[in-house]
Design a protein around this motif. Structure first.
Motif, short mmCIF file in Angstrom:
data_model
loop_
_atom_site.label_atom_id
_atom_site.label_comp_id
_atom_site.label_asym_id
_atom_site.label_seq_id
_atom_site.Cartn_x
_atom_site.Cartn_y
_atom_site.Cartn_z
N LYS A 1 0.81 -1.22 0.00
CA LYS A 1 0.00 0.00 0.00
C LYS A 1 0.84 1.27 0.00
CE LYS A 1 -4.19 -1.69 2.04
NZ LYS A 1 -5.25 -1.63 2.99
N THR A 2 1.71 1.39 1.02
CA THR A 2 2.45 2.64 1.19
C THR A 2 3.35 2.94 0.00
OG1 THR A 2 2.38 2.02 3.50
CG2 THR A 2 3.64 3.98 2.94
N PRO A 3 4.18 1.97 -0.47
CA PRO A 3 5.03 2.31 -1.61
C PRO A 3 4.25 2.69 -2.86
CG PRO A 3 5.51 0.08 -0.80
CD PRO A 3 4.48 0.64 0.08
N VAL A 4 3.18 1.98 -3.17
CA VAL A 4 2.44 2.31 -4.39
C VAL A 4 1.81 3.69 -4.28
CG1 VAL A 4 0.44 1.72 -5.80
CG2 VAL A 4 1.98 -0.07 -5.07
N ALA A 5 1.17 3.95 -3.13
CA ALA A 5 0.53 5.25 -2.95
C ALA A 5 1.58 6.36 -2.99
CB ALA A 5 -0.21 5.28 -1.62
N PHE A 6 2.74 6.10 -2.36
CA PHE A 6 3.79 7.12 -2.32
C PHE A 6 4.31 7.44 -3.73
CE2 PHE A 6 8.37 8.14 -2.06
CZ PHE A 6 8.28 9.31 -1.31
N LEU A 7 4.58 6.37 -4.50
CA LEU A 7 5.11 6.58 -5.84
C LEU A 7 4.09 7.30 -6.73
CD1 LEU A 7 7.04 3.27 -6.57
CD2 LEU A 7 7.97 5.57 -6.27
N ALA A 8 2.83 6.89 -6.61
CA ALA A 8 1.80 7.52 -7.45
C ALA A 8 1.68 9.00 -7.11
CB ALA A 8 0.47 6.82 -7.27
N GLU A 9 1.77 9.30 -5.81
CA GLU A 9 1.62 10.70 -5.43
C GLU A 9 2.89 11.50 -5.72
OE1 GLU A 9 -0.13 10.61 -1.48
OE2 GLU A 9 -1.84 9.55 -2.35
N LEU A 10 4.00 10.78 -5.87
CA LEU A 10 5.26 11.44 -6.24
C LEU A 10 5.18 12.03 -7.65
CD1 LEU A 10 7.91 11.60 -4.58
CD2 LEU A 10 8.84 9.89 -6.13
N LEU A 11 4.29 11.48 -8.49
CA LEU A 11 4.11 12.02 -9.85
C LEU A 11 3.82 13.51 -9.81
CD1 LEU A 11 1.86 9.33 -11.59
CD2 LEU A 11 4.25 9.83 -12.10
N ALA A 12 3.16 13.94 -8.71
CA ALA A 12 2.79 15.35 -8.60
C ALA A 12 4.00 16.24 -8.37
CB ALA A 12 1.79 15.53 -7.46
N ALA A 13 5.12 15.64 -7.96
CA ALA A 13 6.29 16.46 -7.62
C ALA A 13 7.21 16.71 -8.82
CB ALA A 13 7.08 15.78 -6.50
N ILE A 14 6.94 16.03 -9.95
CA ILE A 14 7.81 16.19 -11.11
C ILE A 14 7.50 17.53 -11.79
CG2 ILE A 14 8.44 15.23 -13.36
CD1 ILE A 14 7.56 12.49 -12.27
N PRO A 15 8.52 18.36 -12.07
CA PRO A 15 8.27 19.65 -12.72
C PRO A 15 7.62 19.44 -14.09
CG PRO A 15 10.52 19.52 -11.91
CD PRO A 15 9.94 18.16 -11.77
N SER A 16 6.72 20.36 -14.46
CA SER A 16 5.94 20.12 -15.66
C SER A 16 6.80 20.19 -16.93
CB SER A 16 4.76 21.07 -15.74
OG SER A 16 5.22 22.40 -15.79
N VAL A 17 7.92 20.92 -16.86
CA VAL A 17 8.77 20.98 -18.06
C VAL A 17 9.39 19.60 -18.34
CG1 VAL A 17 10.84 21.74 -16.82
CG2 VAL A 17 10.57 22.30 -19.25
N ILE A 18 9.60 18.83 -17.27
CA ILE A 18 10.11 17.46 -17.43
C ILE A 18 9.06 16.60 -18.13
CG2 ILE A 18 11.09 15.44 -16.25
CD1 ILE A 18 12.79 17.89 -15.88
N TYR A 19 7.82 16.77 -17.69
CA TYR A 19 6.72 16.07 -18.38
C TYR A 19 6.71 16.44 -19.86
CZ TYR A 19 4.27 14.12 -14.36
OH TYR A 19 3.92 13.37 -13.28
#
Lengths: 253, 310
Positions: free
Chosen positions: B104-122
Motif C-alpha cells: 500500500k504505502t510504496p504504491v501510494a507514495f510513488l503515485a503521489e510522487l508524480l505530482a512532484a515532477i516539474p511540468s517541463v520534465i513532463y
C-alpha cells in the motif's frame, strides 16, 4: 438435526491479544439463543465468528471449529460468501443503504452473485420479507422512500427484512436494540419470538431483562470464557456458576 | 469574535499581525483580478463579448478571438479526465481495498510522487517519448483504419490534442488518486459489513459502497483534477502543437489558453495584442476559479453527509 451450529474449542485473537478462550457450545435449531455478558466479554466477537465476519480484519485469527451442516466453516472448502447467505446478520446500529429505496434495500441481496430475477419475483420476495419483519403495513405505500429517511426502529426492521430476503437458516443479531427506543425495542423483541419458529436466532445482548424475555437458551460470557449455557429459565432462577448469579443479580457488569 | 487569550498585549499584537497576513493573501488575489481586468480593458472595449466566440487569431490584422484557445483548453482537459479518472479511481480502489499492507504505502507514495515532477520534465518526456510512440503506434494506424470518423481524421503530425490530453492525464492522476483514497476511507465500516453479511462478494461490496457513499466525493476529486488540467501551461505548450484552430480530430494540433499566453506574451507588440492575451488570462482565471470553488463546495457537502453517518 437438533443443533444448527456446533462450536468446538473456539479461540480467537486480535493480533497477540486472545479474546475468546476455548468456547464450546451447541446452538439449537429454531430457537433463540442469547449471548449475554458485560462489555468486553467477547460476545460480539463470538457471534461474528459464526459467519466469518472477521475475515477482512487484519491480524484476526481463530482456532477450533464451528460446524454448520456438519462442516467446519473455517475449512478451506467453505466459501465465506455462500456461508453468509445461510448465516445472516443484523448489526448494532441500523445500517440500511442510505441512497437506496426501501424496496431496493430489501432486494439488494437477491441480486448478488450474478443472480437475475424478474421484477415480479423481486416484488414478491420483498413483500414476504417486509411482512416477516413486521414492516409491510407501515411501508407498503412508501417503498420508494430512501433507507436513510426512515426512523431508527424502521431502519432496523428494514435491515432484518433485508437479511431475511436472502433466506438464511441462521440469523445473528448483534445487540439489535441497543440503538433503539423502548417501543421499537418491544417490536423487535416480538419479531424475534415470531421468527424463531422458522429460523435459528443468536442474539447478543447486555440487557438481562431482554435476554429473559426473548430467549430459549442463554450463554453467559465473561472475559472471553463461556461461563455457562443453559435453558433461559434455569439460568435466571438457578444458575450453576456463582459468577452468573452475581451478574444476573447485578453485583457486577 | 471571541478573545481567547485575554488582554495580553503581545497576544493581541500577534493576532493582528497574522490577520494582516491572512487578509494580505486575499488582497493580493483581488489585486491580481483587478489588474487582469484593467489590462484587458482595451480588448474588452474593442471586441466585447464576441471575443469569447470568435475564431480568428490574427496579430497582423489585430483581429483577436479566444475561441480556439478556450476550445483547446476544454478539449485537452476533457481527454485528460477521460483517461485519468478511471485509472486514478481504479488505483485508489486497488490500494485501499485489495493491496496487501506491505504494498500500500510504496504504491501510494510513488503515485503521489508524480505530482512532484516539474511540468517541463513532463513536457520533455512528452516530446521525446509520448508523442513519437503515440504517433507511430496509435495515431497512424487509427487514422488509416478509422480515419473516416471526424474524430480520428489525419494527417498525423504527432503533437496534437490527444498528446496534450494524455500528458495532462498523467499529471492529474496523483490528485484524483489521493482524494479518491480519502473518499473511500470515509465509508462507514458497517456499510461494508452490511453487504458482506448478505452474501455479497468483495467486488459487490466495493460497487455498492461506492454507489452509496463515494460518487459525490469522486466527482469532487474529478473537478479538482480538472482545475489542475485547465491551468497547466508548460507541458501542454510542448506537445499540443500550438495551432490556433478548431479541428474536430483529436489527432490534429490545437492550442490552449495557458499555452498561447506563454508563447506569445514576449512578442506581443501592439497594445491591443497584449490586451487580448491578458483577457485570455482573465477568462482562464475565472474558469479555474469557478471550477475550484465548485470542487470545494461538493467536497464539503460530501464530508458533512459522511459526518451525519449517511
Amino acid at each position: 438435526m437438533e443443533n444448527a451450529l456446533k462450536v468446538k474449542d473456539l479461540c480467537a485473537w486480535f493480533g497477540n491479544h486472545q479474546v475468546l478462550n476455548n468456547i464450546t457450545m451447541d446452538i439449537r435449531r429454531h430457537a433463540v439463543t442469547s449471548v449475554m455478558g458485560p462489555s468486553g466479554c467477547g460476545k460480539s466477537t463470538f457471534i461474528r465468528c459464526l459467519n466469518r465476519m472477521h475475515d477482512l480484519t487484519p491480524g484476526f485469527r481463530v482456532a477450533g471449529e464451528v460446524l454448520f451442516d456438519g462442516r467446519d466453516i473455517y475449512s478451506e472448502k467453505i466459501d465465506p460468501v455462500l456461508l453468509r447467505r445461510k448465516v445472516g446478520m443484523v448489526f448494532q446500529q441500523p445500517n440500511p443503504f442510505p441512497r437506496m429505496s426501501a424496496f431496493e434495500n430489501v432486494a439488494v441481496g437477491l441480486k448478488f452473485n450474478g443472480k437475475k430475477r424478474s421484477r415480479s419475483e423481486l416484488a414478491e420476495a420483498v413483500e414476504k420479507s417486509l411482512r416477516m419483519a413486521a414492516l409491510w403495513d407501515e411501508l407498503k405505500d412508501h417503498l420508494d422512500r430512501l433507507g436513510s429517511s426512515l426512523s431508527g426502529g424502521q431502519q432496523q426492521r428494514l435491515c432484518i427484512a433485508r437479511a431475511l430476503a436472502v433466506e438464511p437458516e441462521v440469523l445473528l443479531m448483534d445487540e439489535p436494540c441497543s440503538a433503539l427506543d423502548p417501543v421499537s425495542t418491544a417490536k423487535i423483541e416480538e419479531l424475534i419470538e415470531d421468527l424463531s419458529d422458522k429460523y435459528t436466532i443468536v442474539v447478543v445482548t447486555h440487557n438481562m431483562q431482554q435476554a429473559g424475555r426473548i430467549s430459549d437458551y442463554v450463554a453467559f460470557f465473561l472475559l472471553g470464557d463461556l461461563i455457562e449455557m443453559d435453558k433461559a429459565a434455569r439460568i435466571f432462577t438457578n444458575p450453576a456458576d456463582k459468577r452468573t448469579e452475581e451478574y444476573i443479580t447485578g453485583r457486577f457488569g | 469574535m471571541t478573545r481567547k487569550a485575554g488582554d495580553n498585549p503581545k497576544d493581541l499584537l500577534f493576532e493582528k499581525t497574522t490577520a494582516v497576513f491572512a487578509f494580505g493573501v486575499l488582497f493580493l488575489a483581488f489585486l491580481l483580478f483587478a489588474l487582469l481586468v484593467r489590462e484587458s480593458l482595451p480588448a474588452i472595449r474593442k471586441f466585447g463579448a464576441a471575443f469569447l466566440v470568435t475564431k480568428t487569431w490574427d496579430p497582423v490584422a489585430e483581429s483577436f478571438g479566444a475561441l480556439p484557445f478556450i476550445y483547446g483548453t476544454l478539449v485537452s482537459s476533457f481527454i485528460a479526465l477521460l483517461i485519468a479518472v478511471p485509472l486514478a479511481v481504479g488505483s485508489a480502489i486497488f490500494i485501499n481495498e485489495f493491496a496487501p499492507e506491505w504494498l500500500k504505502t510504496p504504491v501510494a507514495f510513488l503515485a503521489e510522487l508524480l505530482a512532484a515532477i516539474p511540468s517541463v520534465i513532463y513536457g520533455l518526456w512528452g516530446i521525446f517519448v509520448l508523442v513519437p510512440v503515440l504517433r507511430d503506434w496509435l495515431m497512424k494506424p487509427a487514422a488509416s483504419y478509422l480515419g473516416f470518423l471526424p474524430l480520428f481524421k489525419g494527417p498525423v503530425y504527432g503533437p496534437s490534442m490527444l498528446a496534450a490530453g494524455m500528458l495532462l492525464s498523467i499529471m492529474i492522476i496523483p490528485f484524483i488518486l489521493s482524494v479518491s483514497r480519502e473518499v473511500l476511507a470515509t465509508v462507514p465500516r458497517l456499510q461494508k459489513e452490511a453487504v458482506l453479511s448478505l452474501g455479497g462478494t468483495h467486488w459487490e461490496m466495493i460497487r455498492i459502497v461506492i454507489g452509496q457513499h463515494c460518487i459525490p466525493g469522486i466527482f469532487g476529486a474529478t473537478i479538482l483534477g480538472l482545475g489542475r488540467a485547465l491551468g497547466e501551461t508548460m507541458a501542454v505548450t510542448m506537445v499540443i502543437g500550438n495551432r490556433p484552430d478548431i479541428l474536430l480530430s483529436i489527432f490534429q494540433p490545437g492550442y490552449s489558453m495557458a499555452a498561447v499566453i506563454a508563447n506569445e506574451f514576449t512578442e506581443a507588440t501592439g497594445e491591443l495584442y497584449l490586451s487580448a492575451l491578458v483577457e485570455i488570462g482573465l477568462v482562464l482565471f475565472l474558469l479555474t476559479f469557478v471550477v475550484n470553488f465548485a470542487a470545494k463546495w461538493i467536497l464539503k457537502t460530501m464530508v458533512s453527509r459522511a459526518a451525519r453517518g449517511l
